[in-house]
Scaffold this active site. Structure first.
Site, PDB file in Angstrom:
ATOM      1  N   LYS A  24       0.980  -1.227   0.036  1.00 24.99           N
ATOM      2  CA  LYS A  24      -0.012   0.130  -0.024  1.00 24.99           C
ATOM      3  C   LYS A  24       0.726   1.268  -0.022  1.00 24.99           C
ATOM      4  CE  LYS A  24      -1.654   1.832   3.985  1.00 24.99           C
ATOM      5  NZ  LYS A  24      -1.493   3.213   4.118  1.00 24.99           N
ATOM      6  N   ASN A  25       1.976   1.321   0.852  1.00 24.42           N
ATOM      7  CA  ASN A  25       2.599   2.485   0.993  1.00 24.42           C
ATOM      8  C   ASN A  25       3.717   2.710  -0.393  1.00 24.42           C
ATOM      9  OD1 ASN A  25       1.271   3.020   3.413  1.00 24.42           O
ATOM     10  ND2 ASN A  25       2.939   2.548   4.507  1.00 24.42           N
ATOM     11  N   CYS A  65      -4.676  12.781  12.488  1.00 21.23           N
ATOM     12  CA  CYS A  65      -5.377  11.490  12.615  1.00 21.23           C
ATOM     13  C   CYS A  65      -5.175  10.974  13.953  1.00 21.23           C
ATOM     14  CB  CYS A  65      -5.071  10.515  11.401  1.00 21.23           C
ATOM     15  SG  CYS A  65      -3.317   9.544  11.740  1.00 21.23           S
ATOM     16  N   ARG A 105       0.350  14.714  12.899  1.00 22.54           N
ATOM     17  CA  ARG A 105       0.772  14.415  11.570  1.00 22.54           C
ATOM     18  C   ARG A 105       1.166  15.734  10.768  1.00 22.54           C
ATOM     19  NH1 ARG A 105      -0.803   9.093   9.975  1.00 22.54           N
ATOM     20  NH2 ARG A 105       1.048   9.146   8.791  1.00 22.54           N
ATOM     21  N   ASP A 116       4.467   0.589  12.011  1.00 21.62           N
ATOM     22  CA  ASP A 116       3.398   0.088  11.393  1.00 21.62           C
ATOM     23  C   ASP A 116       3.235  -1.378  12.063  1.00 21.62           C
ATOM     24  OD1 ASP A 116       2.697   2.332  10.129  1.00 21.62           O
ATOM     25  OD2 ASP A 116       3.313   1.752   8.301  1.00 21.62           O
ATOM     26  N   ARG A 153      -8.961  -0.065   4.296  1.00 23.55           N
ATOM     27  CA  ARG A 153      -7.773   1.056   4.116  1.00 23.55           C
ATOM     28  C   ARG A 153      -6.699   0.615   3.516  1.00 23.55           C
ATOM     29  NH1 ARG A 153      -6.052   4.608   7.632  1.00 23.55           N
ATOM     30  NH2 ARG A 153      -4.456   4.810   5.971  1.00 23.55           N
TER      31      ARG A 153
HETATM   32  C1  UD1 Z   1       4.466   6.861   6.441  1.00 19.55           C
HETATM   33  C2  UD1 Z   1       3.586   5.672   6.150  1.00 19.55           C
HETATM   34  C3  UD1 Z   1       3.008   5.181   7.521  1.00 19.55           C
HETATM   35  C4  UD1 Z   1       3.920   4.981   8.576  1.00 19.55           C
HETATM   36  C5  UD1 Z   1       4.954   6.316   8.581  1.00 19.55           C
HETATM   37  C6  UD1 Z   1       6.336   6.068   9.296  1.00 19.55           C
HETATM   38  C7  UD1 Z   1       2.532   5.981   3.960  1.00 19.55           C
HETATM   39  C8  UD1 Z   1       1.422   6.249   3.097  1.00 19.55           C
HETATM   40  N1  UD1 Z   1       2.485   6.028   5.177  1.00 19.55           N
HETATM   41  O1  UD1 Z   1       3.719   7.792   6.894  1.00 19.55           O
HETATM   42  O2  UD1 Z   1       2.188   4.054   7.162  1.00 19.55           O
HETATM   43  O3  UD1 Z   1       3.492   4.896   9.780  1.00 19.55           O
HETATM   44  O4  UD1 Z   1       5.455   6.738   7.147  1.00 19.55           O
HETATM   45  O5  UD1 Z   1       6.927   4.879   8.931  1.00 19.55           O
HETATM   46  O6  UD1 Z   1       3.663   5.881   3.544  1.00 19.55           O
HETATM   47  N2  UD1 Z   1       6.969  14.314  10.691  1.00 19.55           N
HETATM   48  C9  UD1 Z   1       7.025  15.813  11.123  1.00 19.55           C
HETATM   49  N3  UD1 Z   1       7.077  16.671  10.022  1.00 19.55           N
HETATM   50  C10 UD1 Z   1       6.611  16.365   8.501  1.00 19.55           C
HETATM   51  C11 UD1 Z   1       6.425  14.948   8.613  1.00 19.55           C
HETATM   52  C12 UD1 Z   1       6.376  14.113   9.538  1.00 19.55           C
HETATM   53  O7  UD1 Z   1       7.446  16.224  12.137  1.00 19.55           O
HETATM   54  O8  UD1 Z   1       6.702  17.280   7.671  1.00 19.55           O
HETATM   55  C13 UD1 Z   1       6.708  13.419  11.962  1.00 19.55           C
HETATM   56  C14 UD1 Z   1       5.728  12.534  12.179  1.00 19.55           C
HETATM   57  O9  UD1 Z   1       4.883  13.369  12.806  1.00 19.55           O
HETATM   58  C15 UD1 Z   1       6.157  11.333  12.714  1.00 19.55           C
HETATM   59  C16 UD1 Z   1       7.431  11.206  11.897  1.00 19.55           C
HETATM   60  O10 UD1 Z   1       7.664  12.476  11.586  1.00 19.55           O
HETATM   61  O11 UD1 Z   1       6.592  11.689  13.865  1.00 19.55           O
HETATM   62  C17 UD1 Z   1       7.384   9.960  10.923  1.00 19.55           C
HETATM   63  O12 UD1 Z   1       6.429  10.542   9.911  1.00 19.55           O
HETATM   64  P1  UD1 Z   1       6.284  10.315   8.287  1.00 19.55           P
HETATM   65  O13 UD1 Z   1       7.619   9.274   8.051  1.00 19.55           O
HETATM   66  O14 UD1 Z   1       6.178  11.623   7.493  1.00 19.55           O
HETATM   67  O15 UD1 Z   1       5.094   9.455   8.319  1.00 19.55           O
HETATM   68  P2  UD1 Z   1       4.097   9.327   6.569  1.00 19.55           P
HETATM   69  O16 UD1 Z   1       4.996   9.580   5.595  1.00 19.55           O
HETATM   70  O17 UD1 Z   1       2.944  10.340   6.765  1.00 19.55           O
END
Ligand code: UD1
Length: 421
Positions: free
Chosen positions: A22-23, A115, A120, A308, A400
């Site tokens: 999915k990711n 969420c 996020r 995850d 999902r």
């Molecule tokens: C992706 C995955 C999700 C997984 C996560 C962490 C997808 C669709 N989803 O989510 O399943 O749980 O990686 O492996 O691929 N953060 C910030 N600022 C930002 C972005 C992120 O502070 O601009 C923080 C987040 O709050 C979190 C950490 O960084 O604490 C990691 O988040 P991130 O890797 O960005 O998660 P996603 O890419 O949204």
């Protein structure tokens, strides 16, 4: 709304094929917006999240066809605005931001909300785009990007945040930078296999990218990208979830069509606990072990233990006759499953971002509420081993991200029913 009724206690046995990731699928589908040509993506799992991404591509103007795991996209003309109504249902819709910026240089993408697993933020995505010379205005819930040709250029940036690097942030910057003039260096890049898979697809489209799968990615911008075909990698989280199920109950299962190297952090913990794990070229077998020992794990960025998989290991810890601890460093609030498992009789003490689980206590089925995707899967796992009936409400969370989870578990011997309420 649908719910899943799990009748606990049926042993699991047999083989199960793992679906495409999915990711990986979500950003790869978004990347098809980077070219006017036709792209064909294979092994796309049939999930509500991937269906939703297909819908977003269509709403943005792309022609999209989907048939049994194959999605064909031709994004000849695309719109530059992804409004709130379109992105609000799925946080990962944010991954259209990079391709729209790269291709159109001017776009508006609504901010996805938080969420249940945390607020996020997307500050790192915006920091990266600014480093590429884009002007960003966050206004009225929208991200407005303006990256005129004159200023839109490669540069060096660091995307490391306080909870580690960002997966979709790295994806977005990669997808924008492939069409930015000059060299972009992403330090502190996410090294997850899904980022590498996206990079491999972009390379097939004509992008010049080195280092994907490490924490330093170097991108040499090109003028345009062309169509390409790609097969997404196996879903390591679905695979890990089935490994937990196989360790929890039955006579042993084999997961097939996987890349075992992507699951090393997971299989290392399982082996250390004493579960018999056999790793083949593209398969992994596992069986329960009544004498298994507890574990202490901390979630980390890849190649560390994935956040995850944390909830599913919480369910596993409940059946190990020992004490285990789980510390969450990526999403410290991601423990919604704990309260639900306690309703089933689990002995879990949550202190800050660490759960201490005393396994081996008798649990009983109960109606429980699914709160997010992985937490829901963990509740299903708990239901499989628990005496009596567990009703997992809000099944849409599972749909999902798990392709036909109920059918796959049933094929291994689980007893479950999907019912409409
Ligand atoms: C992706 C995955 C999700 C997984 C996560 C962490 C997808 C669709 N989803 O989510 O399943 O749980 O990686 O492996 O691929 N953060 C910030 N600022 C930002 C972005 C992120 O502070 O601009 C923080 C987040 O709050 C979190 C950490 O960084 O604490 C990691 O988040 P991130 O890797 O960005 O998660 P996603 O890419 O949204």
């Amino acid at each position: 709304m649908e719910k899943l009724i799990v009748h606990g206690g049926s042993p699991l046995k047999g083989r199960v094929n793992i679906s495409g990731s999915k990711n990986s699928s979500l950003p790869i589908l978004a990347a098809t917006l980077l070219t006017k040509d036709t792209c064909t993506i294979r092994r796309v799992p049939d999930l509500s999240d991937t269906n939703y991404m297909v819908r977003i591509l269509g709403e943005l103007g792309a022609e999209v066809e989907r048939a049994s795991g194959v999605v064909v996209v031709k994004a000849e003309k695309i719109k530059s605005v992804a409004p709130y109504d379109l992105v609000r249902k799925m946080r990962a819709s944010i991954c259209v931001l990079g391709p729209l910026t790269g291709r159109l240089r001017k776009c508006t993408v609504s901010l996805p909300g938080g969420c249940v697993i945390g607020d996020r933020p997307v500050d790192l995505h915006l920091k990266g785009l600014e480093a590429l010379g884009a002007e960003i205005l966050v206004e009225g819930g929208d991200i407005r990007v303006n990256a005129p040709k004159k200023t839109f250029k490669g540069s060096t940036m660091n995307l490391m945040g306080k909870h580690g690097s960002t997966v979709l942030g790295t994806d977005n910057i990669m997808m924008a930078a492939v069409l930015a003039k000059g060299t972009t260096v992403i330090e502190g890049a996410a090294a997850e296999p899904e980022v590498e898979d996206l990079a491999n697809f972009l390379i097939k489209m004509g992008a010049k990218i080195e280092g994907a799968g490490t924490n330093r990615i170097v991108i040499e911008g090109v003028k345009e990208l062309h169509g390409a075909e790609h097969t997404v990698i196996p879903d390591r989280i679905e695979a890990g979830t089935f490994l937990c199920a196989g360790a929890m109950i039955g006579e042993g299962i084999t997961i097939k069509r996987v890349l075992p190297e992507h699951l090393k952090a997971v299989t290392d913990v399982l082996k250390k606990c004493g579960f018999p794990v056999e790793i083949g070229k593209d398969s992994i077998s596992i069986a329960p072990n009544p004498a298994a020992k507890g574990f202490d794990l901390t979630t980390l960025c890849y190649p560390g233990f994935p956040t995850d998989m944390q909830a599913q290991f919480c369910a596993l810890a409940c059946v190990i006759n020992d004490v285990s601890t789980i510390t969450e460093t990526i999403f410290p609030q991601r423990f919604m499953h704990v309260a639900e498992m306690k309703r089933m009789g689990a002995d879990i003490d949550l202190q800050g971002a660490t759960a201490r689980i005393r396994g081996g206590v008798k649990m009983k089925g109960a109606p429980v509420m699914a709160s997010d995707l992985r937490a829901s899967a963990a509740l299903v796992l708990a239901g499989l081993v628990t005496e009596g009936r567990t009703d997992v409400n809000r099944l849409y969370h599972i749909d999902r991200g798990y392709e036909h989870l109920d059918d796959k578990l049933a094929s291994l011997g689980a007893q479950l029913e999907r019912v409409k309420e």
